[in-house]
Design an enzyme around this catalytic site. Structure first.
Site, PDB file in Angstrom:
ATOM      1  N   HIS A 153      -0.952   4.735  -4.704  1.00  0.00           N
ATOM      2  CA  HIS A 153      -1.598   3.416  -4.629  1.00  0.00           C
ATOM      3  C   HIS A 153      -2.900   3.507  -3.841  1.00  0.00           C
ATOM      4  O   HIS A 153      -3.950   3.024  -4.293  1.00  0.00           O
ATOM      5  CB  HIS A 153      -0.632   2.429  -3.975  1.00  0.00           C
ATOM      6  N   GLU A 154      -2.847   4.111  -2.661  1.00  0.00           N
ATOM      7  CA  GLU A 154      -4.046   4.184  -1.829  1.00  0.00           C
ATOM      8  C   GLU A 154      -5.107   5.074  -2.466  1.00  0.00           C
ATOM      9  O   GLU A 154      -6.305   4.766  -2.404  1.00  0.00           O
ATOM     10  CB  GLU A 154      -3.690   4.697  -0.427  1.00  0.00           C
ATOM     11  N   HIS A 157      -7.033   3.221  -5.077  1.00  0.00           N
ATOM     12  CA  HIS A 157      -8.024   2.263  -4.575  1.00  0.00           C
ATOM     13  C   HIS A 157      -9.441   2.859  -4.589  1.00  0.00           C
ATOM     14  O   HIS A 157     -10.429   2.118  -4.634  1.00  0.00           O
ATOM     15  CB  HIS A 157      -7.666   1.817  -3.159  1.00  0.00           C
ATOM     16  N   GLU A 207      -5.394  -4.772  -6.457  1.00  0.00           N
ATOM     17  CA  GLU A 207      -4.075  -4.298  -6.021  1.00  0.00           C
ATOM     18  C   GLU A 207      -3.181  -3.978  -7.211  1.00  0.00           C
ATOM     19  O   GLU A 207      -2.361  -3.055  -7.163  1.00  0.00           O
ATOM     20  CB  GLU A 207      -3.416  -5.340  -5.122  1.00  0.00           C
ATOM     21  N   ASP A 211      -1.385  -0.550  -7.903  1.00  0.00           N
ATOM     22  CA  ASP A 211       0.065  -0.459  -8.102  1.00  0.00           C
ATOM     23  C   ASP A 211       0.383   0.333  -9.367  1.00  0.00           C
ATOM     24  O   ASP A 211       1.248   1.216  -9.367  1.00  0.00           O
ATOM     25  CB  ASP A 211       0.678  -1.857  -8.208  1.00  0.00           C
ATOM     26  N   HIS A 270      -2.959  -9.454  -2.798  1.00  0.00           N
ATOM     27  CA  HIS A 270      -1.782  -8.750  -3.321  1.00  0.00           C
ATOM     28  C   HIS A 270      -0.950  -9.714  -4.177  1.00  0.00           C
ATOM     29  O   HIS A 270      -0.739 -10.863  -3.778  1.00  0.00           O
ATOM     30  CB  HIS A 270      -0.901  -8.226  -2.188  1.00  0.00           C
ATOM     31  N   ARG A 276       4.564  -7.620  -8.420  1.00  0.00           N
ATOM     32  CA  ARG A 276       4.143  -6.229  -8.255  1.00  0.00           C
ATOM     33  C   ARG A 276       5.093  -5.300  -8.996  1.00  0.00           C
ATOM     34  O   ARG A 276       4.663  -4.296  -9.601  1.00  0.00           O
ATOM     35  CB  ARG A 276       4.086  -5.853  -6.773  1.00  0.00           C
TER      36      ARG A 276
END
Length: 308
Positions: A153-154, A157, A207, A211, A270, A276
Protein backbone atom coordinates in the site's frame (compact mmCIF):
# COMPACT_ATOMS: atom_id res chain seq x y z
CA UNK A 1 11.78 -0.47 24.65
CA UNK A 2 8.16 -1.03 23.57
CA UNK A 3 9.27 -2.94 20.48
CA UNK A 4 11.72 -5.00 22.52
CA UNK A 5 8.81 -6.14 24.65
CA UNK A 6 6.18 -6.66 21.95
CA UNK A 7 7.68 -7.20 18.49
CA UNK A 8 8.09 -10.81 17.44
CA UNK A 9 11.53 -11.77 16.14
CA UNK A 10 9.86 -13.41 13.15
CA UNK A 11 8.50 -10.03 12.04
CA UNK A 12 12.04 -8.63 11.84
CA UNK A 13 13.05 -11.59 9.67
CA UNK A 14 9.99 -11.66 7.42
CA UNK A 15 9.46 -7.95 6.70
CA UNK A 16 12.51 -7.66 4.38
CA UNK A 17 11.43 -10.85 2.58
CA UNK A 18 7.94 -9.44 2.04
CA UNK A 19 9.40 -6.16 0.83
CA UNK A 20 11.63 -7.91 -1.70
CA UNK A 21 8.69 -9.83 -3.15
CA UNK A 22 6.61 -6.66 -3.38
CA UNK A 23 9.37 -4.76 -5.17
CA UNK A 24 9.65 -7.60 -7.68
CA UNK A 25 5.88 -7.53 -8.20
CA UNK A 26 5.78 -3.79 -8.92
CA UNK A 27 8.73 -4.12 -11.28
CA UNK A 28 6.82 -6.81 -13.18
CA UNK A 29 3.74 -4.61 -13.34
CA UNK A 30 5.73 -1.88 -15.04
CA UNK A 31 7.11 -4.40 -17.51
CA UNK A 32 3.65 -5.78 -18.29
CA UNK A 33 1.83 -2.41 -18.46
CA UNK A 34 1.01 -2.21 -22.17
CA UNK A 35 -0.57 1.21 -21.63
CA UNK A 36 2.78 2.74 -20.61
CA UNK A 37 5.30 3.89 -23.20
CA UNK A 38 8.98 2.85 -22.90
CA UNK A 39 10.18 6.24 -21.56
CA UNK A 40 7.52 6.44 -18.84
CA UNK A 41 8.26 2.84 -17.88
CA UNK A 42 11.96 3.65 -17.61
CA UNK A 43 11.28 6.61 -15.34
CA UNK A 44 8.91 4.54 -13.20
CA UNK A 45 11.61 1.89 -12.84
CA UNK A 46 14.14 4.55 -11.87
CA UNK A 47 11.80 5.90 -9.22
CA UNK A 48 11.16 2.44 -7.81
CA UNK A 49 14.90 1.71 -7.70
CA UNK A 50 15.54 4.99 -5.88
CA UNK A 51 12.62 4.58 -3.47
CA UNK A 52 13.90 4.33 0.08
CA UNK A 53 12.40 2.05 2.69
CA UNK A 54 12.61 2.11 6.46
CA UNK A 55 11.48 -0.99 8.32
CA UNK A 56 10.88 -1.70 12.01
CA UNK A 57 12.93 1.05 13.70
CA UNK A 58 15.74 3.57 13.12
CA UNK A 59 19.33 2.54 13.85
CA UNK A 60 20.26 3.05 17.51
CA UNK A 61 22.48 6.04 16.69
CA UNK A 62 19.54 7.80 14.99
CA UNK A 63 16.97 7.40 17.74
CA UNK A 64 15.65 10.61 19.24
CA UNK A 65 17.51 11.49 22.43
CA UNK A 66 15.26 12.25 25.38
CA UNK A 67 17.98 12.53 28.00
CA UNK A 68 17.57 16.32 28.02
CA UNK A 69 13.98 16.02 29.27
CA UNK A 70 13.62 16.43 33.01
CA UNK A 71 10.85 14.17 34.28
CA UNK A 72 9.42 15.12 37.67
CA UNK A 73 7.46 12.46 39.51
CA UNK A 74 3.87 13.50 40.17
CA UNK A 75 4.03 16.51 37.82
CA UNK A 76 2.13 15.31 34.72
CA UNK A 77 1.45 18.71 33.19
CA UNK A 78 5.03 19.86 33.74
CA UNK A 79 6.36 16.70 32.11
CA UNK A 80 4.05 17.05 29.10
CA UNK A 81 5.12 20.67 28.58
CA UNK A 82 8.77 19.64 28.91
CA UNK A 83 8.30 16.93 26.27
CA UNK A 84 6.53 19.35 23.91
CA UNK A 85 9.30 21.91 24.35
CA UNK A 86 11.84 19.23 23.51
CA UNK A 87 9.95 18.43 20.30
CA UNK A 88 9.77 22.11 19.33
CA UNK A 89 13.49 22.60 19.98
CA UNK A 90 14.24 19.56 17.86
CA UNK A 91 12.31 21.06 14.93
CA UNK A 92 13.97 24.47 15.28
CA UNK A 93 17.39 22.82 15.32
CA UNK A 94 16.87 21.66 11.72
CA UNK A 95 16.48 25.19 10.31
CA UNK A 96 19.18 26.05 7.80
CA UNK A 97 20.50 22.50 7.67
CA UNK A 98 20.28 19.94 4.83
CA UNK A 99 17.23 17.65 4.90
CA UNK A 100 17.92 14.59 7.00
CA UNK A 101 16.62 11.69 4.91
CA UNK A 102 17.39 9.24 7.70
CA UNK A 103 14.99 10.88 10.12
CA UNK A 104 11.68 9.18 10.89
CA UNK A 105 8.53 11.32 11.03
CA UNK A 106 6.74 8.68 13.08
CA UNK A 107 7.71 6.76 16.23
CA UNK A 108 8.83 3.18 15.70
CA UNK A 109 6.06 1.83 17.93
CA UNK A 110 3.27 3.56 15.96
CA UNK A 111 0.55 1.34 14.51
CA UNK A 112 0.73 3.21 11.25
CA UNK A 113 2.87 3.71 8.13
CA UNK A 114 3.49 6.41 5.54
CA UNK A 115 5.00 7.34 2.17
CA UNK A 116 6.76 10.70 1.75
CA UNK A 117 6.72 11.85 -1.86
CA UNK A 118 9.20 14.67 -1.28
CA UNK A 119 11.77 12.14 -0.08
CA UNK A 120 10.56 9.21 -2.21
CA UNK A 121 10.64 6.87 0.73
CA UNK A 122 8.20 4.96 2.91
CA UNK A 123 8.30 3.94 6.55
CA UNK A 124 6.85 0.77 8.08
CA UNK A 125 7.24 1.07 11.89
CA UNK A 126 7.59 -2.08 13.94
CA UNK A 127 4.41 -1.13 15.77
CA UNK A 128 2.26 -2.10 12.81
CA UNK A 129 3.93 -5.50 12.35
CA UNK A 130 1.91 -6.99 15.19
CA UNK A 131 -1.51 -8.70 15.22
CA UNK A 132 -3.66 -8.44 13.20
CA UNK A 133 -1.06 -7.27 10.66
CA UNK A 134 1.54 -9.89 11.56
CA UNK A 135 1.43 -12.90 13.84
CA UNK A 136 4.10 -15.60 13.66
CA UNK A 137 1.74 -18.08 15.31
CA UNK A 138 -0.76 -17.86 12.44
CA UNK A 139 -0.53 -19.18 8.85
CA UNK A 140 2.01 -17.27 6.79
CA UNK A 141 -0.57 -16.32 4.17
CA UNK A 142 -2.51 -14.31 6.78
CA UNK A 143 0.59 -12.18 7.35
CA UNK A 144 0.92 -11.51 3.65
CA UNK A 145 -2.71 -10.41 3.50
CA UNK A 146 -1.95 -8.15 6.47
CA UNK A 147 1.59 -6.83 6.84
CA UNK A 148 2.67 -7.33 3.23
CA UNK A 149 -0.46 -5.58 1.96
CA UNK A 150 0.43 -2.58 4.14
CA UNK A 151 3.96 -2.47 2.70
CA UNK A 152 2.55 -2.70 -0.82
CA UNK A 153 0.00 0.00 0.00
CA UNK A 154 2.68 2.50 1.00
CA UNK A 155 4.85 1.67 -2.00
CA UNK A 156 1.88 2.16 -4.31
CA UNK A 157 1.39 5.67 -2.93
CA UNK A 158 4.52 6.59 -4.87
CA UNK A 159 2.56 5.90 -8.05
CA UNK A 160 -1.00 6.91 -7.13
CA UNK A 161 -2.89 10.02 -8.26
CA UNK A 162 -0.72 12.24 -6.02
CA UNK A 163 2.57 10.38 -5.66
CA UNK A 164 3.00 10.07 -9.41
CA UNK A 165 3.73 13.79 -9.64
CA UNK A 166 6.99 13.33 -7.69
CA UNK A 167 10.07 12.04 -9.50
CA UNK A 168 12.76 9.67 -8.22
CA UNK A 169 14.49 12.50 -6.33
CA UNK A 170 11.31 13.67 -4.60
CA UNK A 171 10.86 16.74 -6.80
CA UNK A 172 7.51 17.71 -8.30
CA UNK A 173 8.20 16.91 -11.94
CA UNK A 174 5.90 15.77 -14.74
CA UNK A 175 7.81 12.68 -15.84
CA UNK A 176 4.83 11.07 -17.58
CA UNK A 177 4.44 11.07 -21.33
CA UNK A 178 1.05 12.51 -22.42
CA UNK A 179 -0.43 9.21 -23.66
CA UNK A 180 0.59 7.31 -20.49
CA UNK A 181 -0.84 10.11 -18.36
CA UNK A 182 -4.15 9.91 -20.21
CA UNK A 183 -4.25 6.14 -19.71
CA UNK A 184 -3.52 6.54 -16.00
CA UNK A 185 -6.31 9.08 -15.58
CA UNK A 186 -8.73 6.80 -17.41
CA UNK A 187 -7.91 3.98 -15.01
CA UNK A 188 -8.13 6.35 -12.05
CA UNK A 189 -11.66 7.31 -13.10
CA UNK A 190 -12.54 3.62 -13.30
CA UNK A 191 -11.36 3.13 -9.70
CA UNK A 192 -13.39 6.14 -8.56
CA UNK A 193 -16.57 4.81 -10.20
CA UNK A 194 -16.03 1.29 -8.87
CA UNK A 195 -15.58 2.41 -5.26
CA UNK A 196 -18.54 4.78 -5.58
CA UNK A 197 -20.70 1.69 -6.06
CA UNK A 198 -19.71 0.67 -2.54
CA UNK A 199 -20.40 4.14 -1.14
CA UNK A 200 -16.96 5.81 -1.29
CA UNK A 201 -16.47 9.46 -2.21
CA UNK A 202 -14.07 10.64 -4.97
CA UNK A 203 -11.88 12.00 -2.17
CA UNK A 204 -10.69 8.47 -1.43
CA UNK A 205 -9.35 7.50 -4.85
CA UNK A 206 -5.68 7.76 -3.84
CA UNK A 207 -6.13 5.40 -0.90
CA UNK A 208 -8.24 3.08 -3.02
CA UNK A 209 -5.50 2.89 -5.67
CA UNK A 210 -3.00 2.11 -2.91
CA UNK A 211 -5.27 -0.53 -1.35
CA UNK A 212 -5.72 -2.27 -4.69
CA UNK A 213 -2.06 -2.04 -5.61
CA UNK A 214 -0.94 -3.20 -2.19
CA UNK A 215 -3.27 -6.19 -2.30
CA UNK A 216 -2.12 -7.23 -5.77
CA UNK A 217 1.57 -6.91 -4.91
CA UNK A 218 1.23 -8.72 -1.60
CA UNK A 219 -0.58 -11.56 -3.38
CA UNK A 220 2.22 -11.77 -5.95
CA UNK A 221 4.79 -11.77 -3.12
CA UNK A 222 2.95 -14.65 -1.47
CA UNK A 223 3.05 -16.65 -4.70
CA UNK A 224 6.81 -16.06 -4.87
CA UNK A 225 7.08 -17.19 -1.24
CA UNK A 226 5.11 -20.41 -1.66
CA UNK A 227 6.52 -20.92 -5.16
CA UNK A 228 3.04 -21.33 -6.58
CA UNK A 229 2.44 -24.48 -4.52
CA UNK A 230 -0.74 -23.61 -2.70
CA UNK A 231 -1.69 -25.76 0.26
CA UNK A 232 -4.21 -25.81 3.09
CA UNK A 233 -3.14 -24.84 6.60
CA UNK A 234 -3.10 -27.77 9.01
CA UNK A 235 -6.35 -28.09 10.92
CA UNK A 236 -8.25 -25.56 8.80
CA UNK A 237 -10.48 -25.77 5.72
CA UNK A 238 -8.74 -22.77 4.12
CA UNK A 239 -6.03 -22.69 1.47
CA UNK A 240 -3.11 -20.28 1.39
CA UNK A 241 -4.86 -18.03 -1.09
CA UNK A 242 -8.06 -17.99 0.95
CA UNK A 243 -6.14 -17.17 4.11
CA UNK A 244 -4.44 -14.32 2.27
CA UNK A 245 -7.73 -12.56 1.59
CA UNK A 246 -9.04 -13.38 5.05
CA UNK A 247 -5.94 -11.71 6.48
CA UNK A 248 -6.62 -8.58 4.44
CA UNK A 249 -10.26 -8.44 5.53
CA UNK A 250 -9.34 -8.83 9.20
CA UNK A 251 -7.31 -5.62 9.06
CA UNK A 252 -10.46 -3.58 8.74
CA UNK A 253 -12.80 -5.29 11.20
CA UNK A 254 -14.52 -2.39 12.97
CA UNK A 255 -17.85 -0.93 13.94
CA UNK A 256 -18.75 2.73 13.50
CA UNK A 257 -21.68 4.80 14.67
CA UNK A 258 -23.72 6.13 11.70
CA UNK A 259 -22.72 9.68 12.57
CA UNK A 260 -19.01 8.81 12.51
CA UNK A 261 -19.39 6.92 9.24
CA UNK A 262 -21.07 9.97 7.71
CA UNK A 263 -18.33 12.28 8.98
CA UNK A 264 -15.55 10.08 7.63
CA UNK A 265 -17.26 9.72 4.26
CA UNK A 266 -17.34 13.50 3.93
CA UNK A 267 -13.84 14.30 5.21
CA UNK A 268 -11.55 11.27 5.39
CA UNK A 269 -9.37 10.46 2.33
CA UNK A 270 -9.59 6.80 3.40
CA UNK A 271 -12.69 4.78 2.44
CA UNK A 272 -14.75 3.34 5.27
CA UNK A 273 -13.24 0.06 6.53
CA UNK A 274 -15.76 -2.27 4.90
CA UNK A 275 -15.41 -0.42 1.59
CA UNK A 276 -11.64 -0.86 1.68
CA UNK A 277 -12.20 -4.60 1.82
CA UNK A 278 -15.10 -4.92 -0.63
CA UNK A 279 -13.60 -2.54 -3.17
CA UNK A 280 -10.18 -4.17 -3.25
CA UNK A 281 -11.26 -7.81 -3.33
CA UNK A 282 -13.91 -7.14 -5.97
CA UNK A 283 -11.12 -6.01 -8.29
CA UNK A 284 -8.86 -8.99 -7.63
CA UNK A 285 -9.77 -11.94 -9.91
CA UNK A 286 -7.88 -14.34 -7.66
CA UNK A 287 -10.31 -13.62 -4.83
CA UNK A 288 -13.19 -14.81 -7.00
CA UNK A 289 -11.14 -17.86 -7.98
CA UNK A 290 -10.17 -18.68 -4.39
CA UNK A 291 -13.74 -18.52 -3.10
CA UNK A 292 -15.46 -19.72 -6.28
CA UNK A 293 -17.57 -16.60 -6.74
CA UNK A 294 -20.15 -16.78 -9.50
CA UNK A 295 -19.01 -14.88 -12.62
CA UNK A 296 -20.80 -11.55 -12.89
CA UNK A 297 -21.55 -11.42 -9.16
CA UNK A 298 -20.58 -8.60 -6.79
CA UNK A 299 -17.09 -9.93 -6.13
CA UNK A 300 -16.49 -11.39 -9.58
CA UNK A 301 -17.47 -8.60 -11.99
CA UNK A 302 -17.14 -9.05 -15.74
CA UNK A 303 -14.52 -6.31 -15.90
CA UNK A 304 -12.17 -4.85 -13.28
CA UNK A 305 -10.13 -1.69 -12.77
CA UNK A 306 -6.43 -2.12 -12.14
CA UNK A 307 -3.59 0.35 -12.30
CA UNK A 308 -0.88 -1.52 -10.42
Amino acid sequence: LVLDLTLQDKAKEEAPVMLDGIRKSLHNKFVQATWMDPLTKQRAEEKLAAMGDKLIEPPANELDKYSAIKVVKGQLLTNVVEALQHAVNREFSTIGKPIDKNRWSMPADAVNAYYDGSLNQFVIPGGILQPPFFNSKMPEALNYGGGAAVIGHEMTHGFDNNGRYFDKDGNVNDWWQPKAEQEFEKRQQCVTKTYAQFGASPLTVGESIADQGGLHMAYDALQIRIKGKEKSAVGTPFSDNQFFFIGFAQLWCSKLRPEEAKRRTALDPHPLPHIRVEGAISQHPDFAKAFECKPGSKYAPKSTCEIW
